[in-house]
Motif scaffolding. Structure first.
Motif, PDB file in Angstrom:
ATOM      1  N   SER A  44       8.848  11.714  53.830  1.00 28.93           N
ATOM      2  CA  SER A  44      10.226  11.212  53.951  1.00 28.93           C
ATOM      3  C   SER A  44      10.385   9.749  53.527  1.00 28.93           C
ATOM      4  N   ASP A  45       9.301   8.988  53.464  1.00 28.84           N
ATOM      5  CA  ASP A  45       9.403   7.575  53.065  1.00 28.84           C
ATOM      6  C   ASP A  45       9.667   7.479  51.571  1.00 28.84           C
ATOM      7  N   THR A  46      10.806   6.922  51.176  1.00 31.04           N
ATOM      8  CA  THR A  46      11.109   6.780  49.747  1.00 31.04           C
ATOM      9  C   THR A  46      11.582   5.363  49.442  1.00 31.04           C
ATOM     10  N   ASP A  47      11.417   4.978  48.187  1.00 33.50           N
ATOM     11  CA  ASP A  47      11.753   3.622  47.780  1.00 33.50           C
ATOM     12  C   ASP A  47      13.233   3.283  47.901  1.00 33.50           C
ATOM     13  N   SER A  48      14.089   4.307  47.762  1.00 30.18           N
ATOM     14  CA  SER A  48      15.521   4.014  47.771  1.00 30.18           C
ATOM     15  C   SER A  48      16.217   4.518  49.029  1.00 30.18           C
ATOM     16  N   GLY A  49      15.493   5.281  49.876  1.00 29.19           N
ATOM     17  CA  GLY A  49      16.077   5.780  51.111  1.00 29.19           C
ATOM     18  C   GLY A  49      15.374   5.206  52.323  1.00 29.19           C
ATOM     19  N   ASP A  50      15.553   5.863  53.443  1.00 29.40           N
ATOM     20  CA  ASP A  50      14.903   5.429  54.677  1.00 29.40           C
ATOM     21  C   ASP A  50      13.393   5.405  54.497  1.00 29.40           C
ATOM     22  N   ARG A  51      12.765   4.322  54.914  1.00 29.62           N
ATOM     23  CA  ARG A  51      11.322   4.225  54.789  1.00 29.62           C
ATOM     24  C   ARG A  51      10.765   3.469  55.990  1.00 29.62           C
ATOM     25  N   VAL A  52       9.766   4.071  56.624  1.00 30.79           N
ATOM     26  CA  VAL A  52       9.258   3.543  57.891  1.00 30.79           C
ATOM     27  C   VAL A  52       7.742   3.343  57.854  1.00 30.79           C
ATOM     28  N   ALA A 168      12.552  -8.669  49.292  1.00 32.93           N
ATOM     29  CA  ALA A 168      13.396  -7.670  48.651  1.00 32.93           C
ATOM     30  C   ALA A 168      12.760  -7.268  47.324  1.00 32.93           C
ATOM     31  N   PRO A 169      12.885  -5.991  46.959  1.00 36.04           N
ATOM     32  CA  PRO A 169      13.715  -4.918  47.565  1.00 36.04           C
ATOM     33  C   PRO A 169      13.037  -4.152  48.698  1.00 36.04           C
ATOM     34  N   TRP A 170      12.004  -4.734  49.328  1.00 35.15           N
ATOM     35  CA  TRP A 170      11.395  -4.135  50.532  1.00 35.15           C
ATOM     36  C   TRP A 170      10.899  -2.720  50.280  1.00 35.15           C
ATOM     37  N   ASN A 171      10.251  -2.518  49.147  1.00 33.98           N
ATOM     38  CA  ASN A 171       9.719  -1.178  48.862  1.00 33.98           C
ATOM     39  C   ASN A 171       8.413  -1.308  48.087  1.00 33.98           C
ATOM     40  N   SER A 172       8.075  -0.313  47.278  1.00 33.72           N
ATOM     41  CA  SER A 172       6.788  -0.345  46.597  1.00 33.72           C
ATOM     42  C   SER A 172       6.782  -1.261  45.383  1.00 33.72           C
ATOM     43  N   SER A 173       7.929  -1.869  45.069  1.00 42.45           N
ATOM     44  CA  SER A 173       7.939  -2.828  43.959  1.00 42.45           C
ATOM     45  C   SER A 173       7.981  -4.278  44.439  1.00 42.45           C
ATOM     46  N   GLY A 240      19.497  -6.833  59.652  1.00 42.07           N
ATOM     47  CA  GLY A 240      20.605  -6.424  58.803  1.00 42.07           C
ATOM     48  C   GLY A 240      20.247  -5.820  57.475  1.00 42.07           C
ATOM     49  N   THR A 241      19.050  -5.243  57.344  1.00 44.43           N
ATOM     50  CA  THR A 241      18.599  -4.718  56.058  1.00 44.43           C
ATOM     51  C   THR A 241      18.714  -3.191  56.034  1.00 44.43           C
ATOM     52  N   THR A 242      19.343  -2.680  54.997  1.00 45.72           N
ATOM     53  CA  THR A 242      19.554  -1.228  54.891  1.00 45.72           C
ATOM     54  C   THR A 242      18.242  -0.496  54.631  1.00 45.72           C
ATOM     55  N   ASN A 243      18.061   0.630  55.290  1.00 48.09           N
ATOM     56  CA  ASN A 243      16.972   1.586  55.031  1.00 48.09           C
ATOM     57  C   ASN A 243      15.576   1.129  55.463  1.00 48.09           C
ATOM     58  N   VAL A 244      15.429  -0.098  55.951  1.00 46.84           N
ATOM     59  CA  VAL A 244      14.104  -0.531  56.387  1.00 46.84           C
ATOM     60  C   VAL A 244      14.157  -1.039  57.824  1.00 46.84           C
ATOM     61  N   VAL A 245      12.972  -1.174  58.423  1.00 49.49           N
ATOM     62  CA  VAL A 245      12.867  -1.545  59.830  1.00 49.49           C
ATOM     63  C   VAL A 245      12.794  -3.061  59.945  1.00 49.49           C
ATOM     64  N   ASP A 246      13.886  -3.664  60.400  1.00 52.81           N
ATOM     65  CA  ASP A 246      13.900  -5.104  60.650  1.00 52.81           C
ATOM     66  C   ASP A 246      13.060  -5.440  61.885  1.00 52.81           C
ATOM     67  N   LEU A 247      12.860  -6.726  62.080  1.00 53.70           N
ATOM     68  CA  LEU A 247      11.977  -7.213  63.140  1.00 53.70           C
ATOM     69  C   LEU A 247      12.237  -6.563  64.499  1.00 53.70           C
ATOM     70  N   ASN A 248      13.501  -6.425  64.854  1.00 52.37           N
ATOM     71  CA  ASN A 248      13.820  -5.904  66.197  1.00 52.37           C
ATOM     72  C   ASN A 248      14.436  -4.511  66.179  1.00 52.37           C
ATOM     73  N   ASP A 249      14.296  -3.812  65.061  1.00 56.12           N
ATOM     74  CA  ASP A 249      14.763  -2.428  64.995  1.00 56.12           C
ATOM     75  C   ASP A 249      13.741  -1.484  65.619  1.00 56.12           C
ATOM     76  N   THR A 250      14.240  -0.399  66.177  1.00 56.08           N
ATOM     77  CA  THR A 250      13.350   0.644  66.687  1.00 56.08           C
ATOM     78  C   THR A 250      12.693   1.366  65.510  1.00 56.08           C
ATOM     79  N   MET A 251      11.414   1.693  65.707  1.00 50.02           N
ATOM     80  CA  MET A 251      10.605   2.266  64.636  1.00 50.02           C
ATOM     81  C   MET A 251      10.331   3.743  64.955  1.00 50.02           C
ATOM     82  N   ARG A 252      10.917   4.654  64.175  1.00 44.19           N
ATOM     83  CA  ARG A 252      10.620   6.077  64.341  1.00 44.19           C
ATOM     84  C   ARG A 252       9.126   6.326  64.177  1.00 44.19           C
TER      85      ARG A 252
END
Ligand code: CU1
Ligand code: CU1
Length: 276
Positions: A44-52, A168-173, A240-252
């Motif tokens: 389910s972890d993808t570069d442009s969608g939700d990634r945990v 940013a962009p907080w993914n594999s690039s 405030g970052t879309t699709n990624v886990v910020d410092l204080n976000d809950t982590m699935r």
């Protein structure tokens, strides 16, 4: 308090207890739940969608929490056990005692990659591969066949010298420490080790090979080492970052864990190289 040791420093008894606890978790079904969880996140972890779990800033805190949970499961079998770490910059050949029959067993045979010695060999009957991506129900390895060399200490030092955790962009690039450690960019550290081992380690069901835990314990230790070298460099992104886990976000998949909770490993365990 749990102390994680270099696998090369374990005594015969410590190796035997670690192996025995792994086999018990396999027997009682607990082990495979970890494989299932890991593969679900890989899928389910993808570069442009939700990634945990991967290709994102929370790669490190996610695996730290995952390893803690697994270590606690081992300790429910034998409280003396902790996760050893595999420093693949030092123990970098197929002749390492890591791959001996009294520990993880050796390389897969050439015909089908099947591991044929040690506690996890299919013939022993104690290590069926139940959570799998194809029909093969035996542990496989192809040490050093897809990529010849494990990362060197110099390559690790180069990544540890990076001062920004992620960007940013907080993914594999992304540039930055996390992505160079994860291995999508640059010299490729973590991903390359998965590929070097081969077999299940090169897939989403990589925890089927017990070396997964020892590889990730070393990745986790490198994160701790980096934090000590760069005390002014925070986990990023902050908020405030879309699709990624910020410092204080809950982590699935957990509902009570944030990256902030995972920043100090010494709340949970220490490494044998940590200052007292
Ligand atoms: Cu993973
Ligand atoms: Cu991994």
């Amino acid at each position: 308090m749990t102390t994680r040791k270099n696998q090369s420093a374990l005594t015969t008894d410590e190796k035997a207890r670690f192996v025995k606890a792994l086999l018990e978790l396999k027997r009682n079904g607990t082990y495979d739940t970890f494989v299932t969880t890991h593969n679900g996140f890989i899928m389910s972890d993808t570069d442009s969608g939700d990634r945990v779990g991967h290709r994102s800033p929370s790669f490190l805190p996610w695996h730290r929490r995952f390893l803690i949970q697994f270590e606690q499961a081992l300790q429910s079998v034998d409280p003396s056990v902790s996760l050893p770490y595999w420093d693949w910059t030092a123990d970098r050949t197929t002749r390492s005692t890591l791959w001996a029959p009294d520990f993880l067993g050796g390389n897969g045979r050439s015909r089908d990659g099947q591991v044929i010695d040690g506690p996890f060999a299919h013939s022993g009957g104690n290590w069926p591969i139940n959570v799998r991506v194809d029909g093969r129900n035996f542990l496989r390895r192809a040490l050093g066949s897809s990529v010849a060399e494990l990362p060197t200490r110099a390559e690790v030092e180069g990544v540890l010298a990076m001062t920004t955790y992620d960007m940013a962009p907080w993914n594999s690039s992304s540039n930055g420490f996390r992505n160079h450690l994860e291995g999508w960019r640059g010299v490729n550290l973590h991903n390359r080790v998965h590929v070097w081992v081969g077999g299940q380690m090169g897939t989403g069901v990589s925890p089927n090979d017990p070396v997964f835990w020892m590889h990730h314990a070393f990745i986790d230790k490198l994160w701790a080492d980096w934090q000590r070298m760069h005390p002014q460099s925070p986990y990023l992104p902050a908020a405030g970052t879309t699709n990624v886990v910020d410092l204080n976000d809950t982590m699935r998949p957990w509902n009570d864990v944030t990256p902030a909770d995972m920043l100090d490993h010494r709340k949970f365990y220490t490494y044998d190289t940590d200052a007292a």
